[in-house]
Design an enzyme around this catalytic site. Sequence first.
Site, mmCIF file in Angstrom:
data_model
loop_
_atom_site.group_PDB
_atom_site.id
_atom_site.type_symbol
_atom_site.label_atom_id
_atom_site.label_comp_id
_atom_site.label_asym_id
_atom_site.label_seq_id
_atom_site.Cartn_x
_atom_site.Cartn_y
_atom_site.Cartn_z
ATOM 1 N N ASP A 71 13.792 -3.499 -4.663
ATOM 2 C CA ASP A 71 14.080 -4.457 -3.587
ATOM 3 C C ASP A 71 14.782 -5.654 -4.240
ATOM 4 O O ASP A 71 14.223 -6.741 -4.355
ATOM 5 C CB ASP A 71 12.778 -4.865 -2.901
ATOM 6 C CG ASP A 71 12.079 -3.675 -2.273
ATOM 7 O OD1 ASP A 71 12.410 -3.324 -1.140
ATOM 8 O OD2 ASP A 71 11.231 -3.059 -2.945
ATOM 9 N N GLY A 127 0.808 -1.210 0.000
ATOM 10 C CA GLY A 127 0.000 0.000 0.000
ATOM 11 C C GLY A 127 0.844 1.263 0.000
ATOM 12 O O GLY A 127 2.054 1.213 -0.200
ATOM 13 N N HIS A 146 4.850 1.353 -7.915
ATOM 14 C CA HIS A 146 3.846 0.281 -7.891
ATOM 15 C C HIS A 146 3.037 0.284 -9.184
ATOM 16 O O HIS A 146 2.711 -0.769 -9.726
ATOM 17 C CB HIS A 146 2.890 0.475 -6.705
ATOM 18 C CG HIS A 146 3.554 0.441 -5.350
ATOM 19 N ND1 HIS A 146 3.690 1.566 -4.576
ATOM 20 C CD2 HIS A 146 4.101 -0.573 -4.644
ATOM 21 C CE1 HIS A 146 4.287 1.249 -3.431
ATOM 22 N NE2 HIS A 146 4.554 -0.050 -3.445
ATOM 23 N N GLN A 148 6.997 -8.913 8.432
ATOM 24 C CA GLN A 148 8.295 -8.606 7.817
ATOM 25 C C GLN A 148 8.952 -7.361 8.400
ATOM 26 O O GLN A 148 10.028 -6.968 7.972
ATOM 27 C CB GLN A 148 8.153 -8.478 6.298
ATOM 28 C CG GLN A 148 7.443 -7.226 5.809
ATOM 29 C CD GLN A 148 7.237 -7.257 4.306
ATOM 30 O OE1 GLN A 148 6.466 -8.037 3.781
ATOM 31 N NE2 GLN A 148 7.960 -6.402 3.587
ATOM 32 N N ARG A 176 8.188 5.220 1.871
ATOM 33 C CA ARG A 176 8.776 5.860 3.055
ATOM 34 C C ARG A 176 9.267 7.284 2.764
ATOM 35 O O ARG A 176 9.581 8.022 3.704
ATOM 36 C CB ARG A 176 9.940 5.023 3.595
ATOM 37 C CG ARG A 176 9.506 3.685 4.193
ATOM 38 C CD ARG A 176 10.688 2.955 4.821
ATOM 39 N NE ARG A 176 10.288 1.732 5.497
ATOM 40 C CZ ARG A 176 10.173 0.549 4.903
ATOM 41 N NH1 ARG A 176 10.422 0.428 3.615
ATOM 42 N NH2 ARG A 176 9.812 -0.518 5.602
HETATM 43 P P1 AMP Z 1 6.189 -2.436 -1.211
HETATM 44 O O1 AMP Z 1 4.801 -1.901 -1.235
HETATM 45 O O2 AMP Z 1 7.235 -1.460 -0.770
HETATM 46 O O3 AMP Z 1 6.287 -3.793 -0.546
HETATM 47 O O4 AMP Z 1 6.542 -2.713 -2.735
HETATM 48 C C1 AMP Z 1 5.732 -3.552 -3.522
HETATM 49 C C2 AMP Z 1 6.458 -3.846 -4.798
HETATM 50 O O5 AMP Z 1 6.735 -2.624 -5.480
HETATM 51 C C3 AMP Z 1 7.824 -4.545 -4.578
HETATM 52 O O6 AMP Z 1 8.001 -5.549 -5.557
HETATM 53 C C4 AMP Z 1 8.805 -3.408 -4.738
HETATM 54 O O7 AMP Z 1 10.075 -3.830 -5.179
HETATM 55 C C5 AMP Z 1 8.113 -2.575 -5.811
HETATM 56 N N1 AMP Z 1 8.590 -1.190 -5.784
HETATM 57 C C6 AMP Z 1 8.589 -0.332 -4.731
HETATM 58 N N2 AMP Z 1 9.157 0.848 -5.080
HETATM 59 C C7 AMP Z 1 9.522 0.725 -6.383
HETATM 60 C C8 AMP Z 1 10.161 1.587 -7.326
HETATM 61 N N3 AMP Z 1 10.551 2.816 -6.996
HETATM 62 N N4 AMP Z 1 10.387 1.113 -8.562
HETATM 63 C C9 AMP Z 1 10.003 -0.148 -8.908
HETATM 64 N N5 AMP Z 1 9.388 -1.009 -8.080
HETATM 65 C C10 AMP Z 1 9.160 -0.573 -6.837
#
Ligand code: AMP
Length: 282
Positions: free
Chosen positions: A151, A29, A35, A62, A188
């Site tokens: 990530d 989220g 995303h 996590q 963040r």
């Molecule tokens: P998160 O919501 O932070 O768990 O991220 C969900 C997915 O979005 C994960 O696969 C992250 O690697 C990807 N993600 C987050 N930030 C970015 C970004 N700046 N560029 C590409 N993918 C991202």
Amino acid sequence: MQCVHTKSELRQALAVQDQQPRVLVPTMGALHAGHASLMRQGRAIAGDKGLLVATIFLNPVQFDNAGDLQAYPTTPESDLALCEECGVDIVFMPKPDEMYASDRSMSLEENYLSTVLCGAKRPGHFAGVCLVVHKLFNLVQPTDAVFGKKDYQQLAILRRMVRDMDIPVTIHGAEIVREDDGLALSSRNVRLTAAHRSAAPMIQQSLQLAKSQFEQGMDAEAICAEVKFGLELIVGVQVDYVSIVDATDLHDLEADSDLALLAVAAYFGEVRLIDNIEMKRA
Ligand code: AMP
């Protein structure tokens, strides 16, 4: 687009919409353009006839730091609007007690790729990621799933998980999406102070400089030391690690490594930012 909150609603929605390929994009989220790019890639993989499922779940398991979980932004309304705009068919948005029994006693550990970089600094983090993604794979039964290279270690670990556990899901990696000034988008980022937000693009600038130095043959350790030194000149910044590793196994770079990865994690005040860049010797 249909939004469901419970496993049984999800099961019913999937029974009605059982077209293939079925593509999953898991998120926590506070969605942003990073995303969105994963969801658009997911839509392209699913095509007109397939199904795109996004999940929005702030996975408590996590988080190795309670304060980080507490401070994590939540923006459910704009998240749903973005999912719709990106062509998502089903959004699964469960509450923690829907996902985890209070006496949960299973865990899922990866024991090689998780021992370095963020894994060495955040005990239990990747076990929590593997657990939730494995559960989401079981619940959604996707043919494909999309994860971001932002990530990078997570992506490598999840590729390992599907390989080692014979999970029939094709994992796709998506490129990092950045702000115009180079800062990698992250949920963040909104927590950064104004001063840290304006200094944070230094991360990518130093990665780019490091990449050109690496490609010109400069010693990896010297490059890492320079990146760390440069970032710590910013007031309130504490580097967690800077490492150059083999991009495939995330361990020591060998003479025959095809691709290297420079990965960095740094605290800008309370906020831990990560970034990385792939590099090749000339
Ligand atoms: P998160 O919501 O932070 O768990 O991220 C969900 C997915 O979005 C994960 O696969 C992250 O690697 C990807 N993600 C987050 N930030 C970015 C970004 N700046 N560029 C590409 N993918 C991202």
